[in-house]
Design a protein around this motif. Structure first.
Motif, short mmCIF file in Angstrom:
data_model
loop_
_atom_site.label_atom_id
_atom_site.label_comp_id
_atom_site.label_asym_id
_atom_site.label_seq_id
_atom_site.Cartn_x
_atom_site.Cartn_y
_atom_site.Cartn_z
N GLY A 27 -13.26 -47.80 13.73
CA GLY A 27 -14.52 -47.87 13.02
C GLY A 27 -14.31 -48.61 11.71
N PHE A 28 -15.00 -48.20 10.67
CA PHE A 28 -14.82 -48.86 9.38
C PHE A 28 -13.51 -48.42 8.74
CE2 PHE A 28 -19.52 -48.75 9.81
CZ PHE A 28 -19.74 -50.11 9.79
N PRO B 289 -9.02 -55.29 2.40
CA PRO B 289 -9.61 -56.36 1.58
C PRO B 289 -10.82 -57.01 2.23
CG PRO B 289 -7.24 -56.48 1.45
CD PRO B 289 -7.56 -55.43 2.49
N LEU B 290 -10.87 -57.04 3.57
CA LEU B 290 -12.03 -57.61 4.26
C LEU B 290 -13.25 -56.73 4.09
CD1 LEU B 290 -10.95 -59.13 7.71
CD2 LEU B 290 -11.96 -60.29 5.75
N THR B 291 -13.14 -55.44 4.38
CA THR B 291 -14.30 -54.56 4.30
C THR B 291 -14.73 -54.31 2.87
OG1 THR B 291 -12.87 -52.60 4.45
CG2 THR B 291 -13.84 -53.40 6.49
N ASP B 292 -13.83 -54.54 1.91
CA ASP B 292 -14.20 -54.40 0.50
C ASP B 292 -15.32 -55.36 0.13
OD1 ASP B 292 -12.34 -52.43 0.13
OD2 ASP B 292 -10.85 -53.72 -0.83
N LYS B 293 -15.48 -56.44 0.91
CA LYS B 293 -16.53 -57.43 0.62
C LYS B 293 -17.89 -57.02 1.19
CE LYS B 293 -13.12 -61.18 0.90
NZ LYS B 293 -12.73 -62.42 1.63
N PHE C 162 -18.14 -42.82 7.37
CA PHE C 162 -16.87 -42.25 7.87
C PHE C 162 -15.70 -43.24 7.72
CE2 PHE C 162 -20.30 -40.66 10.79
CZ PHE C 162 -20.47 -39.42 10.18
N ILE C 163 -15.71 -44.03 6.67
CA ILE C 163 -14.68 -45.04 6.49
C ILE C 163 -13.31 -44.38 6.31
CG2 ILE C 163 -15.04 -45.22 3.99
CD1 ILE C 163 -14.50 -48.27 4.30
N TYR D 281 -7.12 -46.25 25.82
CA TYR D 281 -8.24 -46.55 24.93
C TYR D 281 -8.19 -45.61 23.73
CZ TYR D 281 -13.12 -46.87 23.33
OH TYR D 281 -14.25 -47.03 22.56
N LEU D 282 -8.24 -46.19 22.55
CA LEU D 282 -8.28 -45.42 21.30
C LEU D 282 -9.55 -45.78 20.54
CD1 LEU D 282 -4.64 -45.99 19.96
CD2 LEU D 282 -5.49 -43.99 21.18
N HIS D 283 -10.24 -44.78 20.05
CA HIS D 283 -11.40 -45.06 19.20
C HIS D 283 -11.46 -44.00 18.10
CE1 HIS D 283 -14.00 -41.87 21.12
NE2 HIS D 283 -13.12 -42.07 22.09
N PHE D 284 -11.72 -44.45 16.90
CA PHE D 284 -11.74 -43.54 15.74
C PHE D 284 -12.50 -44.21 14.60
CE2 PHE D 284 -7.76 -46.02 15.81
CZ PHE D 284 -7.84 -46.68 14.59
N PRO D 285 -13.05 -43.36 13.68
CA PRO D 285 -13.16 -41.91 13.78
C PRO D 285 -14.20 -41.53 14.83
CG PRO D 285 -14.37 -42.69 11.87
CD PRO D 285 -13.68 -43.89 12.46
N LYS D 286 -13.93 -40.48 15.56
CA LYS D 286 -14.82 -40.11 16.67
C LYS D 286 -16.21 -39.71 16.19
CE LYS D 286 -11.40 -38.91 20.18
NZ LYS D 286 -10.22 -39.44 19.51
N ARG D 287 -16.30 -39.25 14.94
CA ARG D 287 -17.63 -38.92 14.39
C ARG D 287 -18.53 -40.15 14.43
NH1 ARG D 287 -15.93 -36.96 8.61
NH2 ARG D 287 -14.38 -38.60 9.06
N LEU D 288 -17.95 -41.32 14.20
CA LEU D 288 -18.72 -42.56 14.23
C LEU D 288 -18.88 -43.10 15.64
CD1 LEU D 288 -20.09 -44.98 12.79
CD2 LEU D 288 -17.81 -46.02 12.65
N THR D 289 -17.78 -43.22 16.37
CA THR D 289 -17.83 -43.86 17.68
C THR D 289 -18.66 -43.07 18.68
OG1 THR D 289 -15.70 -42.85 18.27
CG2 THR D 289 -15.65 -45.08 17.35
N LEU D 290 -18.62 -41.75 18.61
CA LEU D 290 -19.43 -40.94 19.53
C LEU D 290 -20.92 -41.05 19.19
CD1 LEU D 290 -17.20 -37.76 19.96
CD2 LEU D 290 -17.50 -39.68 21.55
N ILE D 291 -21.24 -41.11 17.90
CA ILE D 291 -22.64 -41.32 17.50
C ILE D 291 -23.14 -42.66 18.02
CG2 ILE D 291 -24.15 -41.81 15.52
CD1 ILE D 291 -22.57 -39.68 13.96
N MET D 292 -22.30 -43.68 17.91
CA MET D 292 -22.69 -45.00 18.39
C MET D 292 -22.90 -44.99 19.90
SD MET D 292 -20.17 -47.40 16.07
CE MET D 292 -20.75 -48.93 16.79
N ARG D 293 -22.06 -44.29 20.62
CA ARG D 293 -22.23 -44.22 22.08
C ARG D 293 -23.51 -43.47 22.45
NH1 ARG D 293 -18.61 -46.52 24.90
NH2 ARG D 293 -16.52 -46.91 24.07
N LEU D 294 -23.81 -42.43 21.70
CA LEU D 294 -25.07 -41.70 21.96
C LEU D 294 -26.27 -42.61 21.67
CD1 LEU D 294 -24.24 -38.19 20.45
CD2 LEU D 294 -24.58 -38.75 22.87
N LEU D 295 -26.20 -43.37 20.58
CA LEU D 295 -27.29 -44.28 20.25
C LEU D 295 -27.49 -45.33 21.35
CD1 LEU D 295 -26.70 -44.96 16.44
CD2 LEU D 295 -28.66 -43.79 17.47
N SER D 296 -26.39 -45.74 21.98
CA SER D 296 -26.49 -46.78 23.01
C SER D 296 -27.28 -46.32 24.23
CB SER D 296 -25.09 -47.24 23.43
OG SER D 296 -24.42 -46.23 24.17
#
Length: 256
Positions: free
Chosen positions: A172-173, A177-181, A188-189, A209-224
């Motif tokens: 996730g986020f 230095p890239l995301t600082d912009k 959930f950064i 398959y790895l995805h994290f943080p799950k608080r973000l990735t699971l919300i995104m999957r539910l939204l999909s």
């Protein structure tokens, strides 16, 4: 447990640097790869080996690979993120640059480094949770990462006969230095160190398959699963603000 040879592209900053630090502290033989001579010099004394090359230059990749004998883990992490700020006046040059850096470069990296991966080894692709749902302004970045997803999942099938596992990572986020912009909210950064720790744990377990943080990735999957009109409204309202303040300069951070 035997010491492993771990090659990391984009090892000079962000997630790549955090992976370098943690694998080095574990006593692994870390081969740090990057394109910035000054940053690479700082890692050289602590690396088992270093490789200085630009991932978008196949000849440089080929030359660097000649120095590598055998790998247990190949982590393809280097990448870039820039946004398409005006979709109506589409920036084709920026699009091509991002696709070249994040996706096309993997062709030569795999061509020259994959043969070095030993039987029983692993290849790790650092993609992005942005492929779960489309985001505004992410036409270039999202398309490149979606390509990585398909590449990793397809390659996994063909490497079974060679006893080489493939791990696909959807961070996730992550604070780099890239995301600082970024000028939009990043829920959930995680720190680069937290992301690297989760990756290393999953790689050790040889997860596909790895995805994290799950608080973000699971919300995104539910939204999909919601009607497109609902999640599109949510994403455009919650994620993107201050369009004009993003940076599309041609500087690249060596991480994904």
């Amino acid at each position: 447990m035997a010491i492993q040879n771990v090659l990391i592209t984009g090892a000079t900053s962000g997630i790549g640097l955090a992976l370098f630090e943690q694998y080095t502290n574990q006593g692994e033989n870390v081969i740090a790869c990057g394109r910035d001579p000054k940053k690479m010099a700082l890692l050289q004394s602590r690396s088992f080996q270093t490789c200085l090359f630009d991932i978008t230059e196949p000849e440089q990749v080929a030359t660097a690979a000649q120095e590598i004998k055998a790998l247990d883990i190949l982590i393809l992490n280097a990448g870039d993120c820039r946004y398409i700020d005006d979709a109506k006046h589409f920036n084709g040059e920026l699009f091509s640059s991002i696709i070249s850096t994040n996706l096309s470069s993997l062709g030569s990296l795999l061509q020259y480094f994959l043969p070095k991966v030993k039987k029983g080894g692993q290849v790790v692709f650092v993609s992005s949770s942005a492929t779960i749902l489309p985001f505004p302004r992410s036409e270039a970045y999202g398309a490149s990462k979606a390509g990585i997803d398909y590449l990793a999942n397809s390659l996994r099938l063909d490497l079974v006969e060679h006893d080489i596992d493939v791990t696909l990572v959807h961070p996730g986020f992550v604070s780099t230095p890239l995301t600082d912009k970024n000028t939009f909210a990043m829920p959930f950064i995680l720190s680069s160190e937290q992301a690297a720790s989760r990756m290393i744990s999953g790689i050790e377990k040889r997860k596909k398959y790895l995805h994290f943080p799950k608080r973000l990735t699971l919300i995104m999957r539910l939204l999909s699963f919601l009607p497109s009109s609902l999640w599109q409204s949510f994403i455009t309202r919650k994620v993107i603000t201050s369009k004009g303040n993003s940076s599309n300069s041609h500087t690249r951070e060596d991480q994904a």
